[in-house]
Design a protein around this motif. Structure first.
Motif, short mmCIF file in Angstrom:
data_model
loop_
_atom_site.label_atom_id
_atom_site.label_comp_id
_atom_site.label_asym_id
_atom_site.label_seq_id
_atom_site.Cartn_x
_atom_site.Cartn_y
_atom_site.Cartn_z
N SER A 1 0.85 -1.18 0.00
CA SER A 1 0.00 0.00 0.00
C SER A 1 0.89 1.24 0.00
O SER A 1 2.10 1.16 0.28
CB SER A 1 -0.89 0.03 1.25
N ARG A 2 0.31 2.39 -0.29
CA ARG A 2 1.08 3.62 -0.31
C ARG A 2 1.68 3.93 1.06
O ARG A 2 2.82 4.38 1.17
CB ARG A 2 0.19 4.77 -0.79
N ASN A 3 0.93 3.67 2.13
CA ASN A 3 1.45 3.93 3.46
C ASN A 3 2.63 3.02 3.80
O ASN A 3 3.60 3.44 4.44
CB ASN A 3 0.34 3.77 4.50
N ARG A 4 2.54 1.77 3.36
CA ARG A 4 3.67 0.86 3.62
C ARG A 4 4.87 1.26 2.77
O ARG A 4 6.02 1.16 3.23
CB ARG A 4 3.28 -0.59 3.34
N ASN A 5 4.62 1.70 1.53
CA ASN A 5 5.73 2.19 0.72
C ASN A 5 6.46 3.32 1.44
O ASN A 5 7.70 3.39 1.41
CB ASN A 5 5.21 2.70 -0.63
N PHE A 6 5.70 4.19 2.07
CA PHE A 6 6.30 5.30 2.82
C PHE A 6 7.20 4.76 3.94
O PHE A 6 8.33 5.22 4.12
CB PHE A 6 5.22 6.20 3.39
N ARG A 7 6.69 3.80 4.70
CA ARG A 7 7.48 3.22 5.79
C ARG A 7 8.75 2.54 5.26
O ARG A 7 9.83 2.64 5.86
CB ARG A 7 6.63 2.24 6.61
N GLU A 8 8.61 1.87 4.13
CA GLU A 8 9.77 1.20 3.53
C GLU A 8 10.80 2.22 3.05
O GLU A 8 12.01 2.02 3.18
CB GLU A 8 9.33 0.32 2.37
#
Length: 307
Positions: free
Chosen positions: A75-82
């Motif tokens: 998801s976009r939020n997980r991409n941010f965390r990564e």
């Protein structure tokens, strides 16, 4: 020279032109990027190919490099965390976002020239007559709209008064539209026509409305992991070089002219709404206002130049 590491999800990603694939261990810089959200999602191919040009333009002073596409769909939020961690991915092209601006390294050159901010609507074919009667923004706002839960365009639409029906899953939005969960599904003109073709066997009742154009200031920037300032410097320098030598416009118009012509922007009713997440002054701070798409341009003449 440039390496593009092939992965199963993106078997169609290939070495182009004079580029020669070499083992990843020889690369000086490694650009680790996110994969598409599904096999039907082709939105990121342009950003991979643009990065290829950026690397070519900076080989002499930065050295060889590789592009790796992650296997993990996120998801976009997980991409941010990564991106914050910088291990699985360290570069992503994404819509402007204050949190991303503050915690990552943004390269504030709008790599899609703002094209995704010119929104046409995918609708059910039975609703063509409804859209044809829309002559004011308030009439458009009264129609329930679909959006990805983490899309920046959602915030702009909600701020303008739209009732937005959300889904976190890209493919599911087309199913929800077909099922009548909402009336309009706003997509950038660089997205809508290709998506109709991709999904027509599953949802033959979906069409692109030919009456309305909604303008939302939107910028797609490259975002870089905070521990990779060298990659950020290379991207910004490479972008400036290919803009100056014309290779940026060549790639952009070769990839987008079909959509620019199909959209018929000059003959649509245009409504513009503000975007609380994007400043148009910021979008043009490095490249100037003329860099952005102008909907009144003669795209027939412009596109002949690049075909």
């Amino acid at each position: 020279m440039l390496i593009i590491q092939r992965v199963s999800l993106l078997s169609w990603l290939f070495c182009i032109g004079i580029l020669t694939c070499i083992p990843n261990s020889h690369a000086v810089d490694t650009f680790k990027m996110n994969p598409p959200e599904s096999e039907n999602d082709h939105r990121y191919q342009y950003t991979y190919d643009l990065l290829t040009l950026i690397i070519e333009a900076t080989n002499n002073d930065f050295g060889v490099a590789s592009i790796q596409i992650s296997d993990d769909t996120m998801s976009r939020n997980r991409n941010f965390r990564e991106l914050l961690e910088g291990n699985n991915i360290n570069v992503m092209a994404e819509a402007s976002n204050a949190q991303w601006d503050e915690q990552l390294i943004p390269i504030k050159i709008p790599i899609r020239k703002g094209i995704q901010g010119f929104r046409v609507f995918i609708i059910k074919d039975k609703n063509v007559s409804i859209m044809a009667k829309v002559n004011t923004l308030s009439q458009l706002v009264a129609l329930e709209a679909g959006s990805g839960s983490q899309w920046s365009s959602k915030a702009a639409m909600q701020s303008a008064g739209f009732k937005v029906i959300e889904s976190i899953h890209y493919d599911n939005l087309f199913n929800m539209l077909s099922m009548g969960r909402f009336v309009t599904f706003g997509r950038g003109i660089n997205e809508a026509f290709k998506e109709i073709e991709l999904f027509k066997s599953r949802y033959p009742d979906l069409v692109v409305d030919n009456h309305i154009l909604l303008h939302i200031p939107l910028a797609t920037y490259y975002y870089v992991a905070p521990d990779q300032p060298r990659l950020a410097s290379r991207i910004q320098e490479g972008l400036k070089r290919i803009i100056a030598n014309g290779k940026f416009d060549e790639l952009f118009y070769q990839r987008h002219c079909d959509f620019l012509l199909k959209s018929n922007m000059n003959h649509r009713t245009v409504f513009k709404i503000n975007n609380p997440l994007v400043s148009e002054a910021e979008m043009t701070s490095i490249v100037g206002k003329d860099f952005l798409i102008n909907p009144s341009s003669d795209f027939s003449t412009l596109c002949e130049k690049y075909h």
